[in-house]
Design a protein around this motif. Sequence first.
Motif, PDB file in Angstrom:
ATOM      1  N   GLY A  12       0.708  -1.060  -0.141  1.00 20.48           N
ATOM      2  CA  GLY A  12       0.137  -0.090  -0.036  1.00 20.48           C
ATOM      3  C   GLY A  12       0.825   1.422   0.032  1.00 20.48           C
ATOM      4  N   GLY A  14      -0.165   4.460   0.271  1.00 20.71           N
ATOM      5  CA  GLY A  14      -0.927   5.705   0.668  1.00 20.71           C
ATOM      6  C   GLY A  14       0.068   6.405   1.639  1.00 20.71           C
ATOM      7  N   THR A  15      -0.566   7.194   2.414  1.00 24.46           N
ATOM      8  CA  THR A  15       0.136   8.043   3.526  1.00 24.46           C
ATOM      9  C   THR A  15       0.718   6.992   4.588  1.00 24.46           C
ATOM     10  OG1 THR A  15      -1.652   9.652   3.467  1.00 24.46           O
ATOM     11  CG2 THR A  15       0.170   9.951   5.531  1.00 24.46           C
ATOM     12  N   ALA A  16       0.337   6.145   5.007  1.00 22.69           N
ATOM     13  CA  ALA A  16       0.839   5.262   6.082  1.00 22.69           C
ATOM     14  C   ALA A  16       2.021   4.355   5.423  1.00 22.69           C
ATOM     15  CB  ALA A  16      -0.154   4.242   6.588  1.00 22.69           C
ATOM     16  N   LEU A  34       4.409  -2.074  -2.639  1.00 24.77           N
ATOM     17  CA  LEU A  34       3.864  -2.954  -3.631  1.00 24.77           C
ATOM     18  C   LEU A  34       2.316  -2.213  -3.484  1.00 24.77           C
ATOM     19  CD1 LEU A  34       4.615  -5.784  -1.551  1.00 24.77           C
ATOM     20  CD2 LEU A  34       5.598  -5.756  -3.734  1.00 24.77           C
ATOM     21  N   ASP A  35       1.890  -1.640  -4.806  1.00 27.17           N
ATOM     22  CA  ASP A  35       0.643  -0.983  -4.889  1.00 27.17           C
ATOM     23  C   ASP A  35       0.031  -0.675  -6.395  1.00 27.17           C
ATOM     24  OD1 ASP A  35      -1.690   0.862  -4.667  1.00 27.17           O
ATOM     25  OD2 ASP A  35      -0.984   1.750  -3.206  1.00 27.17           O
ATOM     26  N   THR A  42      -5.227   8.438  -0.484  1.00 27.12           N
ATOM     27  CA  THR A  42      -6.585   8.706  -0.450  1.00 27.12           C
ATOM     28  C   THR A  42      -6.760  10.301   0.120  1.00 27.12           C
ATOM     29  OG1 THR A  42      -7.376   6.679   0.371  1.00 27.12           O
ATOM     30  CG2 THR A  42      -8.512   8.411   1.294  1.00 27.12           C
ATOM     31  N   GLY A  47      -9.958  12.388  -0.600  1.00 25.20           N
ATOM     32  CA  GLY A  47     -10.212  12.504   0.955  1.00 25.20           C
ATOM     33  C   GLY A  47     -10.318  13.860   1.457  1.00 25.20           C
ATOM     34  N   CYS A  48      -9.345  14.001   2.388  1.00 23.69           N
ATOM     35  CA  CYS A  48      -9.105  15.288   3.359  1.00 23.69           C
ATOM     36  C   CYS A  48      -9.113  16.600   2.477  1.00 23.69           C
ATOM     37  CB  CYS A  48      -7.714  15.229   3.906  1.00 23.69           C
ATOM     38  SG  CYS A  48      -7.131  13.916   4.779  1.00 23.69           S
ATOM     39  N   LYS A  52     -12.152  19.396   1.520  1.00 23.68           N
ATOM     40  CA  LYS A  52     -11.827  20.748   2.025  1.00 23.68           C
ATOM     41  C   LYS A  52     -11.956  21.823   1.221  1.00 23.68           C
ATOM     42  CE  LYS A  52     -12.296  18.423   4.988  1.00 23.68           C
ATOM     43  NZ  LYS A  52     -12.027  17.095   5.437  1.00 23.68           N
ATOM     44  N   THR A 116      -1.543  -6.948  -4.069  1.00 22.80           N
ATOM     45  CA  THR A 116      -0.571  -8.017  -3.811  1.00 22.80           C
ATOM     46  C   THR A 116      -1.593  -8.884  -2.446  1.00 22.80           C
ATOM     47  OG1 THR A 116       1.028  -6.422  -3.641  1.00 22.80           O
ATOM     48  CG2 THR A 116       1.448  -8.275  -2.104  1.00 22.80           C
ATOM     49  N   THR A 140      -2.962  -0.947   3.670  1.00 26.91           N
ATOM     50  CA  THR A 140      -3.799  -0.851   2.261  1.00 26.91           C
ATOM     51  C   THR A 140      -5.099  -0.021   2.493  1.00 26.91           C
ATOM     52  OG1 THR A 140      -4.669  -2.975   3.253  1.00 26.91           O
ATOM     53  CG2 THR A 140      -3.057  -3.124   1.634  1.00 26.91           C
ATOM     54  N   HIS A 160     -17.138   9.092  -2.000  1.00 26.12           N
ATOM     55  CA  HIS A 160     -15.745   9.855  -1.900  1.00 26.12           C
ATOM     56  C   HIS A 160     -14.903   9.562  -2.912  1.00 26.12           C
ATOM     57  CE1 HIS A 160     -12.760   7.537   0.007  1.00 26.12           C
ATOM     58  NE2 HIS A 160     -13.490   7.026   0.257  1.00 26.12           N
ATOM     59  N   ASP A 310      -5.565   3.426   8.065  1.00 22.60           N
ATOM     60  CA  ASP A 310      -7.029   3.179   8.132  1.00 22.60           C
ATOM     61  C   ASP A 310      -7.209   1.826   8.148  1.00 22.60           C
ATOM     62  OD1 ASP A 310      -7.180   5.985   7.956  1.00 22.60           O
ATOM     63  OD2 ASP A 310      -8.650   6.040   6.134  1.00 22.60           O
ATOM     64  N   VAL A 317      -7.526   8.775  10.911  1.00 22.06           N
ATOM     65  CA  VAL A 317      -7.429  10.218  10.724  1.00 22.06           C
ATOM     66  C   VAL A 317      -5.895  10.344  10.100  1.00 22.06           C
ATOM     67  CG1 VAL A 317      -9.057  11.456  11.796  1.00 22.06           C
ATOM     68  CG2 VAL A 317      -6.789  10.568  12.802  1.00 22.06           C
ATOM     69  N   LEU A 318      -5.717  11.362   9.179  1.00 19.59           N
ATOM     70  CA  LEU A 318      -4.529  11.286   8.416  1.00 19.59           C
ATOM     71  C   LEU A 318      -3.092  11.263   9.410  1.00 19.59           C
ATOM     72  CD1 LEU A 318      -2.276  13.614   6.943  1.00 19.59           C
ATOM     73  CD2 LEU A 318      -3.276  11.577   5.762  1.00 19.59           C
TER      74      LEU A 318
HETATM   75  C1  FAD Z   1     -13.786  11.950   2.015  1.00 19.96           C
HETATM   76  C2  FAD Z   1     -12.588  11.852   3.263  1.00 19.96           C
HETATM   77  C3  FAD Z   1     -12.247  13.013   3.986  1.00 19.96           C
HETATM   78  C4  FAD Z   1     -11.655  12.762   4.909  1.00 19.96           C
HETATM   79  N1  FAD Z   1     -10.936  14.099   5.651  1.00 19.96           N
HETATM   80  C5  FAD Z   1     -10.152  13.925   6.519  1.00 19.96           C
HETATM   81  C6  FAD Z   1      -9.373  14.856   7.407  1.00 19.96           C
HETATM   82  O1  FAD Z   1     -10.160  16.221   7.027  1.00 19.96           O
HETATM   83  N2  FAD Z   1      -8.584  15.050   8.254  1.00 19.96           N
HETATM   84  C7  FAD Z   1      -8.139  13.858   8.416  1.00 19.96           C
HETATM   85  O2  FAD Z   1      -7.142  13.552   9.373  1.00 19.96           O
HETATM   86  N3  FAD Z   1      -8.549  12.800   7.700  1.00 19.96           N
HETATM   87  C8  FAD Z   1      -9.290  12.570   6.813  1.00 19.96           C
HETATM   88  N4  FAD Z   1      -9.840  11.647   6.156  1.00 19.96           N
HETATM   89  C9  FAD Z   1      -8.989  10.292   6.675  1.00 19.96           C
HETATM   90  C10 FAD Z   1      -7.691  10.214   6.022  1.00 19.96           C
HETATM   91  O3  FAD Z   1      -7.822  10.517   4.484  1.00 19.96           O
HETATM   92  C11 FAD Z   1      -7.312   8.871   6.124  1.00 19.96           C
HETATM   93  O4  FAD Z   1      -7.012   8.493   7.426  1.00 19.96           O
HETATM   94  C12 FAD Z   1      -5.816   8.584   5.466  1.00 19.96           C
HETATM   95  O5  FAD Z   1      -5.933   8.889   4.256  1.00 19.96           O
HETATM   96  C13 FAD Z   1      -5.340   6.971   5.624  1.00 19.96           C
HETATM   97  O6  FAD Z   1      -4.414   6.618   4.811  1.00 19.96           O
HETATM   98  P1  FAD Z   1      -3.845   5.240   4.565  1.00 19.96           P
HETATM   99  O7  FAD Z   1      -2.390   5.401   4.250  1.00 19.96           O
HETATM  100  O8  FAD Z   1      -4.100   4.467   5.714  1.00 19.96           O
HETATM  101  O9  FAD Z   1      -4.668   4.755   3.306  1.00 19.96           O
HETATM  102  P2  FAD Z   1      -4.706   5.203   1.942  1.00 19.96           P
HETATM  103  O10 FAD Z   1      -4.123   6.508   1.837  1.00 19.96           O
HETATM  104  O11 FAD Z   1      -6.096   5.138   1.245  1.00 19.96           O
HETATM  105  O12 FAD Z   1      -3.411   3.969   0.986  1.00 19.96           O
HETATM  106  C14 FAD Z   1      -3.916   2.719   0.782  1.00 19.96           C
HETATM  107  C15 FAD Z   1      -3.063   2.400  -0.409  1.00 19.96           C
HETATM  108  O13 FAD Z   1      -3.226   0.801  -0.291  1.00 19.96           O
HETATM  109  C16 FAD Z   1      -3.369   0.297  -1.692  1.00 19.96           C
HETATM  110  N5  FAD Z   1      -3.805  -0.911  -1.611  1.00 19.96           N
HETATM  111  C17 FAD Z   1      -5.206  -1.454  -1.168  1.00 19.96           C
HETATM  112  N6  FAD Z   1      -5.040  -2.811  -1.258  1.00 19.96           N
HETATM  113  C18 FAD Z   1      -3.832  -3.269  -1.871  1.00 19.96           C
HETATM  114  C19 FAD Z   1      -3.478  -4.399  -2.253  1.00 19.96           C
HETATM  115  N7  FAD Z   1      -4.043  -5.756  -2.132  1.00 19.96           N
HETATM  116  N8  FAD Z   1      -2.153  -4.774  -2.618  1.00 19.96           N
HETATM  117  C20 FAD Z   1      -1.396  -3.423  -2.689  1.00 19.96           C
HETATM  118  N9  FAD Z   1      -1.897  -2.331  -2.624  1.00 19.96           N
HETATM  119  C21 FAD Z   1      -2.999  -2.166  -2.064  1.00 19.96           C
HETATM  120  C22 FAD Z   1      -4.267   1.388  -2.234  1.00 19.96           C
HETATM  121  O14 FAD Z   1      -4.136   1.576  -3.702  1.00 19.96           O
HETATM  122  C23 FAD Z   1      -3.758   2.715  -1.568  1.00 19.96           C
HETATM  123  O15 FAD Z   1      -2.992   3.346  -2.518  1.00 19.96           O
HETATM  124  C24 FAD Z   1     -10.763  11.589   4.965  1.00 19.96           C
HETATM  125  C25 FAD Z   1     -10.914  10.555   4.573  1.00 19.96           C
HETATM  126  C26 FAD Z   1     -12.161  10.546   3.516  1.00 19.96           C
HETATM  127  C27 FAD Z   1     -12.577   9.377   2.839  1.00 19.96           C
END
Ligand code: FAD
Length: 469
Positions: A12, A14-16, A34-35, A42, A47-48, A52, A116, A140, A160, A310, A317-318
Amino acid sequence: MQEFKVDVAVIGAGTAGLNARRSAERNGASTVILDPGPYGTTCARVGCMPSKLLIAASERAYSARGSGLFGISASVKIDGRKVMTRIQKERGRFVKWVLEAIDDLRKRKLLIPEKTSFVGPNLLQAGQCLIKAKTIVIATGASSVIPEPYQGLGNILLSHENIFELKDLPKSCLVAGGGLIGLELGQALHRLGVRVTILGRHGVIGPLKDPRVRKEAKKIFSAELDFYPNHKLKKIRKTSNGAEVSFSDSRGPVKKRWFERILIAAGRRPNLRSLNIHHAGVSLDKKTGIPEFNPETLQIKNAPIFIAGDVNRYRAVLHEASFEGEIAGENAAKYPKVKPYERWIPLSIVFTDPQMAVVGKSWKDIKGHRGYVCGDVNYETQGRSQVMAVNKGWVRIYGEVKSGRVVGAEMLGPRVEHTAHLLAWAIEQKLTVFEMLEMPFYHPVIEEGIYTCLEDLSRKMKHRKTYKN
Ligand SMILES: Cc1cc2nc3c(=O)[nH]c(=O)nc-3n(C[C@H](O)[C@H](O)[C@H](O)COP(=O)(O)OP(=O)(O)OC[C@H]3O[C@@H](n4cnc5c(N)ncnc54)[C@H](O)[C@@H]3O)c2cc1C
């Protein structure tokens, strides 16, 4: 099948995940991420940031419309196409920074652009690649859940994940969900001239659990929006150009409305199922659907696997996803020397108007405990808020009687994105209500509402102590 060996594999980007990979590399590990995409995170992509941006546009429209109160006349004409163009343009800038980081990883051959899953302990398959990793970080994220009655409605459904791609605002939109995403986006669309109905369930209003604060939120949001926090869906019928929806609530007979689009905001489910994590000997908890993990190390039981962001549902949250990436990446690199990190107090903010926030302990944590008391402030009569005509809301701050410390708050009010931070920092510093009252509060500011609330809390604390003695 190509085979790779690596110290830390991160699933994944994403941010994490991006933070976990960076942190593992900083701690001396060889890494791969891997992604399959789409890339951009997100937060920046769907998302955020785009939410906004939509809210920022709606705030302009709302404040212009309300300017008559101040003796200023303004007429408002909303060009939905231009609203969406600005969102997409600005969002594009945030996403670009992430895409540059992804490109860099691609050039360094540290990215495998494939979905993956686990095929064994320490063994992953991503397309035609087998990756043997000493440790693995799962990051993920989560995806929108489409409740059963809405499934099969096809292209009228929005979430979203696709709403920010629209070329124009819809004329009408049903929002399914009264949580934070439903209320943020529903109110913004309403203020941008879209006919909106928001259908919530079980009385949920954003993150609020405190019955007093929730009651005020229900009053305020229902006064502005066509909002049913506790509806019963009767029927949905797809029409040639939208859907007809029948629903009821305690307030009266069945209502029937037609909508051009339906925005699903009914919660997000961790992207875990397709990972086949059982091949690594890890099982998912039957109730939560998440493997058991330690929030201070992010390690899943004793496995060489860490879970961040997440996907673990701990704090969706971010800033927490980012911090969890750091922790998981470092611990994955140093495994088996795994270090616990003290976690921040919970802080979540919802950008509705009035804004909502939960800081530290919530009502759920303290209800029924005699050792806690709460201070209240009603923003209806708060000076600066009245000056600006934003005097709506209710804030409750919780304190521990024994120590005098402020431990949490549930907040609904103007600019609580700022006052929630003041409280969060004070709670992190373990300040007592009496120490906080000795700090300077300028006049006239919205923060004075917090002073009033702390004064109320201190009175109740003293009273409880006297009462107990
Ligand atoms: C509409 C909305 C508004 C939001 N507003 C806020 C806010 O104002 N403030 C705040 O703090 N938080 C907010 N959030 C929450 C915040 O966006 C999330 O907490 C944060 O982005 C999570 O990051 P992450 O790295 O966990 O997931 P993500 O950024 O979603 O990354 C996950 C990654 O995993 C990949 N992946 C999934 N499955 C697989 C697989 N099987 N194999 C390989 N890769 C895979 C995906 O392609 C993706 O790139 C909001 C969320 C939404 C939906």
